[in-house]
Design a protein around this motif. Structure first.
Motif: not given
Length: 306
Positions: A69-87
């Motif tokens: 389908a062309g979509v890959v979802i990762d969970r990453v930690y952003s130090a700049a936002r101080r939280r986990e986010i979806d990429l």
């Protein structure tokens, strides 16, 4: 507000989890014009001690193949936002993925990285038809602060400038420099796309194209302060693309906005003063119907600058 409109990042609120926790989410993503949907795609993630959160991957346990389908979802930690986010990475179908150029796609207010609507199918169609050179979109959770630092502990612009290149390098995307060659955005994301392009130019590393759809360009602080995105009028004025047009330089810009959109006056002013390569206004409001209509042209515009 329709369910489809929420997918475009107009009302949908993101969520956060503690770093290191496993969780299961349901991704409902429209992948073709109309009502065809990637329904019931259940993705799981697990952060292991031996693997940094930035490369923890989600695997499909049911439903269509997300790679197909062309979509890959990762969970990453952003130090700049101080939280986990979806990429979220959106690939054109049947194209080798390694070293693909990347365009950032910035979501709107109350949106999130998963609010991708029909973008996967639109990108695949443009590439397969030869209307755009192959590239990928990458989206990230950016909050509601117009893609700039509104609080000391949340800096989405630093995330885009400093952390996204590292995440692209880990995924072997973005060429040798692992930096987005272009940026696009809808509504608040359109504001953010113009601001990001300016920041890249200030770093002497300009993007090659900017696509802003229904950009949230307001003419008064009275209206902007209602959004609780800037601490004061001077901070807004320092970031506002309308008040800093000269700082964009000569980067090719495309702008699209419906004539019934609440941001049409700010967009018209931007078109008059910035003289973008594409300055399109036509019938339409600030909704998913208009976005679906103009996104294919925006995708082709970006694709010409790969």
């Amino acid at each position: 507000m329709s369910r489809t409109a929420r997918r475009w990042g107009m009302r949908e609120r993101g969520d956060t989890t503690r770093r290191g926790m496993s969780r299961r989410v349901l991704l409902g993503t429209t992948v073709a014009a109309g009502t065809t949907a990637l329904a019931g795609l259940v993705l799981t993630s697990a952060t292991r001690q031996s693997e940094p959160p930035s490369v923890a991957r989600r695997a499909a346990t049911s439903g269509p193949d997300p790679a197909r389908a062309g979509v890959v979802i990762d969970r990453v930690y952003s130090a700049a936002r101080r939280r986990e986010i979806d990429l979220v990475t959106i690939y054109p179908r049947d194209i080798p993925r390694r070293d693909l150029p990347v365009c950032l796609m910035l979501h709107g207010r109350f949106g999130n990285a998963r609010a991708i609507g029909t973008l996967p199918e639109m990108l695949s169609s443009a590439v397969s038809e030869g209307a755009a050179r192959p590239y990928a979109f990458v989206t990230v959770d950016g909050g509601n602060s117009y893609w700039h630092r509104n609080r000391p502990d949340d800096d989405p612009m630093t995330m885009l400038l400093e952390e996204v290149p590292r995440w692209l390098a880990e995924r072997r995307l973005g060429g040798a420099a692992h930096r987005p060659f272009a940026v696009a955005g809808i509504s608040m994301g359109g504001f953010g796309a113009l601001l990001y392009a300016r920041r890249r130019r200030e770093r002497r590393d300009p993007v090659r194209a900017v696509a802003a759809i229904s950009p949230a360009l307001l003419l008064s602080w009275r209206e902007m302060r209602k959004r609780d995105a800037f601490p004061d009028a001077s901070d807004w004025a320092a970031s506002d693309p309308l008040r800093n047009i000269d700082k964009l330089g000569d980067v090719p810009v495309g702008v699209w906005c419906g004539t019934e959109d609440r941001f049409i006056e700010g967009t018209r002013r931007f078109i008059r003063e910035a003289k973008p390569v594409i300055g399109s206004t036509g019938p339409g409001a600030h909704n998913d119907d208009y976005y679906r209509r103009v996104l294919p042209e925006a995708i082709r515009f970006v694709g010409r600058h790969v």
